[in-house]
Design a protein around this motif. Structure first.
Motif, mmCIF file in Angstrom:
data_model
loop_
_atom_site.group_PDB
_atom_site.id
_atom_site.type_symbol
_atom_site.label_atom_id
_atom_site.label_comp_id
_atom_site.label_asym_id
_atom_site.label_seq_id
_atom_site.Cartn_x
_atom_site.Cartn_y
_atom_site.Cartn_z
ATOM 1 N N UNK A 233 -36.417 2.484 -127.861
ATOM 2 C CA UNK A 233 -36.499 3.519 -126.862
ATOM 3 C C UNK A 233 -37.275 4.775 -127.133
ATOM 4 N N UNK A 234 -36.573 5.058 -128.550
ATOM 5 C CA UNK A 234 -37.334 6.563 -128.853
ATOM 6 C C UNK A 234 -38.237 6.308 -129.936
ATOM 7 N N UNK A 235 -39.728 5.999 -129.609
ATOM 8 C CA UNK A 235 -40.496 5.643 -130.681
ATOM 9 C C UNK A 235 -40.734 6.777 -131.536
ATOM 10 N N UNK A 236 -40.329 6.626 -133.168
ATOM 11 C CA UNK A 236 -40.501 7.712 -133.926
ATOM 12 C C UNK A 236 -42.083 8.092 -134.354
ATOM 13 N N UNK A 237 -43.065 7.057 -133.912
ATOM 14 C CA UNK A 237 -44.517 7.228 -134.219
ATOM 15 C C UNK A 237 -45.356 6.770 -132.958
ATOM 16 N N UNK A 238 -46.553 7.138 -133.094
ATOM 17 C CA UNK A 238 -47.485 6.663 -131.993
ATOM 18 C C UNK A 238 -47.701 5.187 -132.099
#
Length: 189
Positions: A140-145
């Motif tokens: 859900x919360x992508x830590x990187x592109x």
């Protein structure tokens, strides 16, 4: 020659009237003989109140049948507009995509690079929190592109004079923290 069609019909009605006898309740649409003519055909009459009641019921039934096409048109137009406006097919597709992503891609119980379990394998509190921490939150919360494999080649061809075409690998919150610092300084001033 045999009896005519009209004579057969009158005879059948006369038989029905005799069979009904006094069992027919007053005020119904049953026909009662009033007098007999000198011909071989009996003429029967119906009380005017009964006949008018029957006519009123027939007119009401006709009016109800004439309203049916408008009712069907209203129903079809409402259904069509609801389908076109709400676009339930697209909503359903998005819901199914989210469900599929959570079920198939939110893995936990990692061995070196592969999650071995999905949400249906969480059978204890520890499994649930492990799934939430290692599977769901990173989904859900992508830590990187995320970039396509050919991004750097495509961007180099589009921006040949650019100094750095390599995309960042993580989020940059510098503008956000600068805004909050400014906002905090205005509130404290």
């Amino acid at each position: 020659a045999g009896p005519s069609r009209l004579e057969r019909k009158v005879a059948a009605e006369r038989t029905l009237i005799r069979a009904a006898g006094d069992a027919t309740p007053r005020g119904s649409l049953a026909m009662a003989p009033r007098f007999q003519s000198s011909d071989s055909i009996d003429e029967t009459f119906v009380d005017q109140g009964i006949y008018l009641t029957w006519i009123k019921r027939q007119l009401e039934a006709e009016r109800a049948c004439l309203e049916l096409p408008m009712t069907i048109t209203l129903l079809l137009s409402f259904s069509g507009l609801a389908i076109l406006h709400l676009q339930q097919d697209k909503v359903f597709a998005v819901e199914q995509a989210i469900e599929f992503d959570i079920v198939e891609n939110a893995n936990f119980a990692f061995e070196p690079n592969f999650g071995n379990k999905v949400i249906f394998d969480a059978h204890s509190f520890a499994d649930f929190w492990s799934w939430l921490r290692l599977g769901f939150l990173p989904l859900v919360m992508q830590p990187q592109w995320s970039y396509s494999e050919g991004y750097s080649d495509a961007s180099a061809s589009l921006f040949p004079h650019g100094s750095d075409v390599t995309p960042p690998s993580s989020w940059s919150f510098q503008a956000c923290t600068a805004f909050h610092a400014w906002r905090l300084s205005t509130l404290l001033a």
